[in-house]
Design a protein around this motif. Structure first.
Motif, PDB file in Angstrom:
ATOM      1  N   HIS A 193      -0.915  11.309  13.022  1.00  0.00           N
ATOM      2  CA  HIS A 193       0.120  12.121  13.666  1.00  0.00           C
ATOM      3  C   HIS A 193      -0.561  12.976  14.730  1.00  0.00           C
ATOM      4  CE1 HIS A 193       4.258  13.855  13.511  1.00  0.00           C
ATOM      5  NE2 HIS A 193       3.660  14.878  14.097  1.00  0.00           N
ATOM      6  N   LYS A 204       4.976  17.467  22.486  1.00  0.00           N
ATOM      7  CA  LYS A 204       5.021  16.144  21.863  1.00  0.00           C
ATOM      8  C   LYS A 204       4.617  16.294  20.411  1.00  0.00           C
ATOM      9  CE  LYS A 204       5.544  11.784  23.577  1.00  0.00           C
ATOM     10  NZ  LYS A 204       6.510  11.352  24.574  1.00  0.00           N
ATOM     11  N   GLU A 206       4.566  13.539  17.275  1.00  0.00           N
ATOM     12  CA  GLU A 206       4.900  12.174  16.896  1.00  0.00           C
ATOM     13  C   GLU A 206       3.880  11.580  15.919  1.00  0.00           C
ATOM     14  OE1 GLU A 206       7.222  10.305  20.775  1.00  0.00           O
ATOM     15  OE2 GLU A 206       5.093   9.841  20.475  1.00  0.00           O
ATOM     16  N   TRP A 208       1.604   8.353  14.917  1.00  0.00           N
ATOM     17  CA  TRP A 208       0.877   7.442  15.791  1.00  0.00           C
ATOM     18  C   TRP A 208       0.405   6.229  14.996  1.00  0.00           C
ATOM     19  CZ3 TRP A 208      -0.196   6.026  20.577  1.00  0.00           C
ATOM     20  CH2 TRP A 208      -1.318   5.239  20.822  1.00  0.00           C
TER      21      TRP A 208
END
Length: 290
Positions: A193, A204, A206, A208
């Motif tokens: 992450h 951002k 997210e 990964w």
């Protein structure tokens, strides 16, 4: 049942007099997660780490950290006892944490980081000093959470490759790792992450998975019809369609995609693979918010 995190923040804010260093920082880190905090110099990464470590307090917001969490920390700047040997630097760090390193364990530690036990810290190269710092942060006591601030600074190529393998072994042991680094390409295969900071704000947040960021460029001829395009859409995610190019996203291998095209007699003339890297995402995020 509420999901459990070992670190969780709500609307953290940090001000230094009139300057706002962090604002509205919300992070959630699971046990065993490898999490990256990315940003340009001055984005607030080190400030966030210092709040998590309890070195400074936030101006506003809440931070929850699991009880009885053993933390290892490697700062960006070199912090060693220059007049002490490698052996003694490790032993002093262990004793300050309430542990004592046996001779056998000391031998194991210096072998793992490939350092001369009796050499004074001031006589080590910059890369060797970084490896000593890592040993002091991770090997002197059991560690649940490892926080690394620019760990590749001063490391040569061989040391960086060693670090990558070392962190992979730490991850396999279930140790939670929180790292900020400019060497995004080194971390791509380790990150679970990531957060990107711009001017103290998260832009951002997210998960990964590097395998899911493989993209393929299909060059199609003029004979491709809507039915054939629909067939591709049903099997792959089309990222972009322009002129004679179809950009698709897939975790399949190039051979598998080629086989699919041949078996379905699709009018595709060429396939090129490209990879959307963490660095690509980082640069795009920074540019869009500058």
């Amino acid at each position: 049942m509420e999901e459990q995190y070992i670190i969780q923040s709500h609307h953290l804010k940090k001000c230094f007099q009139e300057k706002v260093a962090l604002e509205n920082i919300n992070i959630k880190i699971h046990k065993g997660e490898f999490c990256g905090i990315f940003g340009k110099n001055g984005a607030g990464k080190s400030t966030l780490f210092k709040i998590i470590l309890g070195l400074i307090s936030s101006s506003e917001g809440d931070l929850k950290i699991s009880d009885h969490l053993s933390i290892g920390y490697m700062p960006e700047n070199i912090a060693l006892y220059d007049h002490l040997s490698v052996h003694d630097n490790i032993q002093v760090t262990a004793l300050s944490a309430g542990y004592e390193v046996s001779n056998n364990k000391m031998k194991d530690i210096v072998e793992k980081v490939n350092l001369p036990s009796r050499t004074l810290a001031k006589n080590l190269s910059l890369g060797m000093k970084r490896r000593l710092q890592l040993a002091m942060a991770t090997m002197c006591k059991p560690v649940d959470l490892l926080i690394l601030d620019e760990p590749t600074n001063g490391m040569d190529v061989n040391s960086v490759l060693w670090l990558k393998d070392f962190l992979l072994q730490m991850k396999k042991k279930g140790i939670t790792i929180l790292v900020c680094s400019h060497s995004l390409n080194v971390l791509e295969q380790l990150i679970d992450h990531y957060y990107i900071l711009v001017d103290g704000h998260i832009v951002k947040d997210e998960d990964w998975n590097s395998k899911l960021h493989n993209q393929y460029i299909l060059t199609v001829n003029d004979n491709m019809n809507e039915e054939e395009i629909s067939l591709i859409k049903n099997h792959f995610s089309i990222v972009k369609q322009e002129d004679d190019k179809l950009i698709i996203h897939s975790d399949k291998k190039l051979l598998d995609i080629s086989r699919f095209i041949i078996e379905n007699h699709l009018p595709v003339e060429d396939i090129d693979k490209e990879h959307e890297s963490l660095e690509d995402i980082f640069l795009e995020s920074v540019v869009n918010h500058d």
